[in-house]
Design a protein around this motif. Structure first.
Motif, PDB file in Angstrom:
ATOM      1  N   MET A   1       0.844  -1.173   0.000  1.00  0.00           N
ATOM      2  CA  MET A   1       0.000   0.000   0.000  1.00  0.00           C
ATOM      3  C   MET A   1       0.893   1.241   0.000  1.00  0.00           C
ATOM      4  N   ASP A   2       0.535   2.216  -0.803  1.00  0.00           N
ATOM      5  CA  ASP A   2       1.285   3.476  -0.867  1.00  0.00           C
ATOM      6  C   ASP A   2       0.396   4.641  -0.442  1.00  0.00           C
ATOM      7  N   ASN A   3       0.981   5.557   0.307  1.00  0.00           N
ATOM      8  CA  ASN A   3       0.361   6.828   0.672  1.00  0.00           C
ATOM      9  C   ASN A   3       1.346   7.933   0.312  1.00  0.00           C
ATOM     10  N   PHE A   4       0.829   9.148   0.160  1.00  0.00           N
ATOM     11  CA  PHE A   4       1.667  10.272  -0.255  1.00  0.00           C
ATOM     12  C   PHE A   4       1.446  11.479   0.653  1.00  0.00           C
ATOM     13  N   THR A   5       2.474  12.326   0.751  1.00  0.00           N
ATOM     14  CA  THR A   5       2.357  13.631   1.398  1.00  0.00           C
ATOM     15  C   THR A   5       3.396  14.559   0.786  1.00  0.00           C
ATOM     16  N   ILE A   6       3.256  15.837   1.066  1.00  0.00           N
ATOM     17  CA  ILE A   6       4.209  16.831   0.571  1.00  0.00           C
ATOM     18  C   ILE A   6       4.904  17.485   1.760  1.00  0.00           C
ATOM     19  N   VAL A   7       6.186  17.753   1.600  1.00  0.00           N
ATOM     20  CA  VAL A   7       6.976  18.417   2.643  1.00  0.00           C
ATOM     21  C   VAL A   7       6.779  19.928   2.501  1.00  0.00           C
ATOM     22  N   ARG A   8       6.369  20.550   3.609  1.00  0.00           N
ATOM     23  CA  ARG A   8       6.098  21.999   3.640  1.00  0.00           C
ATOM     24  C   ARG A   8       7.072  22.685   4.603  1.00  0.00           C
ATOM     25  N   TRP A  32       0.168   2.619  10.464  1.00  0.00           N
ATOM     26  CA  TRP A  32      -1.051   2.313  11.220  1.00  0.00           C
ATOM     27  C   TRP A  32      -2.268   2.289  10.301  1.00  0.00           C
ATOM     28  N   LEU A  33      -2.326   3.240   9.347  1.00  0.00           N
ATOM     29  CA  LEU A  33      -3.436   3.251   8.397  1.00  0.00           C
ATOM     30  C   LEU A  33      -3.468   1.962   7.579  1.00  0.00           C
ATOM     31  N   ALA A  34      -2.313   1.502   7.127  1.00  0.00           N
ATOM     32  CA  ALA A  34      -2.248   0.247   6.361  1.00  0.00           C
ATOM     33  C   ALA A  34      -2.709  -0.927   7.223  1.00  0.00           C
ATOM     34  N   LYS A  59      14.216  17.686   0.883  1.00  0.00           N
ATOM     35  CA  LYS A  59      14.021  19.120   0.630  1.00  0.00           C
ATOM     36  C   LYS A  59      12.554  19.520   0.758  1.00  0.00           C
ATOM     37  N   ASN A  60      12.364  20.792   1.077  1.00  0.00           N
ATOM     38  CA  ASN A  60      11.035  21.379   1.069  1.00  0.00           C
ATOM     39  C   ASN A  60      10.420  21.206  -0.325  1.00  0.00           C
ATOM     40  N   GLY A  61       9.145  20.882  -0.372  1.00  0.00           N
ATOM     41  CA  GLY A  61       8.453  20.693  -1.644  1.00  0.00           C
ATOM     42  C   GLY A  61       8.529  19.285  -2.186  1.00  0.00           C
ATOM     43  N   SER A  62       9.298  18.414  -1.545  1.00  0.00           N
ATOM     44  CA  SER A  62       9.385  17.029  -1.996  1.00  0.00           C
ATOM     45  C   SER A  62       8.053  16.323  -1.784  1.00  0.00           C
ATOM     46  N   ILE A  63       7.717  15.458  -2.712  1.00  0.00           N
ATOM     47  CA  ILE A  63       6.554  14.590  -2.548  1.00  0.00           C
ATOM     48  C   ILE A  63       7.081  13.260  -2.022  1.00  0.00           C
ATOM     49  N   LEU A  64       6.557  12.852  -0.863  1.00  0.00           N
ATOM     50  CA  LEU A  64       6.987  11.597  -0.252  1.00  0.00           C
ATOM     51  C   LEU A  64       5.983  10.500  -0.544  1.00  0.00           C
ATOM     52  N   ARG A  65       6.517   9.331  -0.860  1.00  0.00           N
ATOM     53  CA  ARG A  65       5.695   8.132  -1.051  1.00  0.00           C
ATOM     54  C   ARG A  65       6.051   7.144   0.047  1.00  0.00           C
ATOM     55  N   PHE A  66       5.053   6.760   0.829  1.00  0.00           N
ATOM     56  CA  PHE A  66       5.231   5.803   1.920  1.00  0.00           C
ATOM     57  C   PHE A  66       4.743   4.448   1.429  1.00  0.00           C
ATOM     58  N   ASN A  67       5.657   3.482   1.358  1.00  0.00           N
ATOM     59  CA  ASN A  67       5.313   2.139   0.918  1.00  0.00           C
ATOM     60  C   ASN A  67       5.342   1.208   2.118  1.00  0.00           C
ATOM     61  N   MET A  68       4.181   0.600   2.422  1.00  0.00           N
ATOM     62  CA  MET A  68       4.052  -0.321   3.545  1.00  0.00           C
ATOM     63  C   MET A  68       3.773  -1.722   3.025  1.00  0.00           C
ATOM     64  N   THR A  79       3.893  -6.973  11.800  1.00  0.00           N
ATOM     65  CA  THR A  79       5.001  -6.080  11.451  1.00  0.00           C
ATOM     66  C   THR A  79       4.929  -5.714   9.971  1.00  0.00           C
ATOM     67  N   TYR A  80       5.161  -4.429   9.711  1.00  0.00           N
ATOM     68  CA  TYR A  80       5.193  -3.907   8.350  1.00  0.00           C
ATOM     69  C   TYR A  80       6.574  -3.348   8.053  1.00  0.00           C
ATOM     70  N   ASP A  81       7.095  -3.657   6.877  1.00  0.00           N
ATOM     71  CA  ASP A  81       8.288  -2.983   6.380  1.00  0.00           C
ATOM     72  C   ASP A  81       7.824  -1.686   5.745  1.00  0.00           C
ATOM     73  N   VAL A  82       8.517  -0.593   6.060  1.00  0.00           N
ATOM     74  CA  VAL A  82       8.151   0.711   5.528  1.00  0.00           C
ATOM     75  C   VAL A  82       9.368   1.306   4.817  1.00  0.00           C
ATOM     76  N   LYS A  83       9.139   1.750   3.599  1.00  0.00           N
ATOM     77  CA  LYS A  83      10.154   2.494   2.853  1.00  0.00           C
ATOM     78  C   LYS A  83       9.519   3.804   2.418  1.00  0.00           C
ATOM     79  N   VAL A  84      10.311   4.868   2.504  1.00  0.00           N
ATOM     80  CA  VAL A  84       9.834   6.184   2.100  1.00  0.00           C
ATOM     81  C   VAL A  84      10.719   6.669   0.962  1.00  0.00           C
ATOM     82  N   TYR A  85      10.067   7.146  -0.085  1.00  0.00           N
ATOM     83  CA  TYR A  85      10.752   7.651  -1.258  1.00  0.00           C
ATOM     84  C   TYR A  85      10.416   9.131  -1.419  1.00  0.00           C
ATOM     85  N   ALA A  86      11.389   9.922  -1.868  1.00  0.00           N
ATOM     86  CA  ALA A  86      11.180  11.351  -2.092  1.00  0.00           C
ATOM     87  C   ALA A  86      11.368  11.682  -3.556  1.00  0.00           C
ATOM     88  N   ASP A  87      10.464  12.489  -4.059  1.00  0.00           N
ATOM     89  CA  ASP A  87      10.540  13.038  -5.398  1.00  0.00           C
ATOM     90  C   ASP A  87      10.749  14.532  -5.207  1.00  0.00           C
TER      91      ASP A  87
END
Length: 120
Positions: A1-8, A32-34, A59-68, A79-87
């Motif tokens: 499952m992937d979720n996204f957020t933006i760094v402000r 927790w959501l997953a 960096k500010n403005g990066s879009i983060l992808r949370f992969n659970m 237990t969930y493995d979590v990786k976070v990717y930044a664009d």
């Protein structure tokens, strides 16, 4: 499952990059959501995170992808493995910036661990 957020700007530390504590909050929340979607109706609480690896600054403005990804289910915990990717702004591709494993336990009405349902 992937979720996204933006760094402000309000997420940044005094060096101008994402504050690590904000990342940890987001990881806990997204995992927790997953887990809550995988185990609807269960009262799940965080009991631990494995070695947290901050691999690159964000960096500010990066879009983060949370992969659970569900790694292991025990009798009362999962237990969930979590990786976070930044664009990052202007980047041509995303890069992995953080990883951990996070464990949740199911609590019953009495506050004690209780059995998780088996996956469908």
């Amino acid at each position: 499952m992937d979720n996204f957020t933006i760094v402000r700007p309000e997420h940044l530390n005094h060096h101008g990059y994402l504050f690590g504590g904000v990342m940890l909050k987001w990881v806990d929340e997204n995992a927790w959501l997953a887990a809550s979607r995988d185990y609807p109706g269960c009262n799940l609480v965080t009991i631990g995170m494995a070695a947290c690896r901050f691999k690159h600054r964000v960096k500010n403005g990066s879009i983060l992808r949370f992969n659970m990804h569900k790694n292991n289910q025990g009798r009362t915990s999962v237990t969930y493995d979590v990786k976070v990717y930044a664009d990052a702004p202007g980047a041509l591709s995303e890069e992995e910036v953080f990883s951990t494993a996070i464990t949740f336990v199911r609590l019953g009405a009495d506050g004690e661990p209780c059995k998780l349902p088996q996956p469908a």
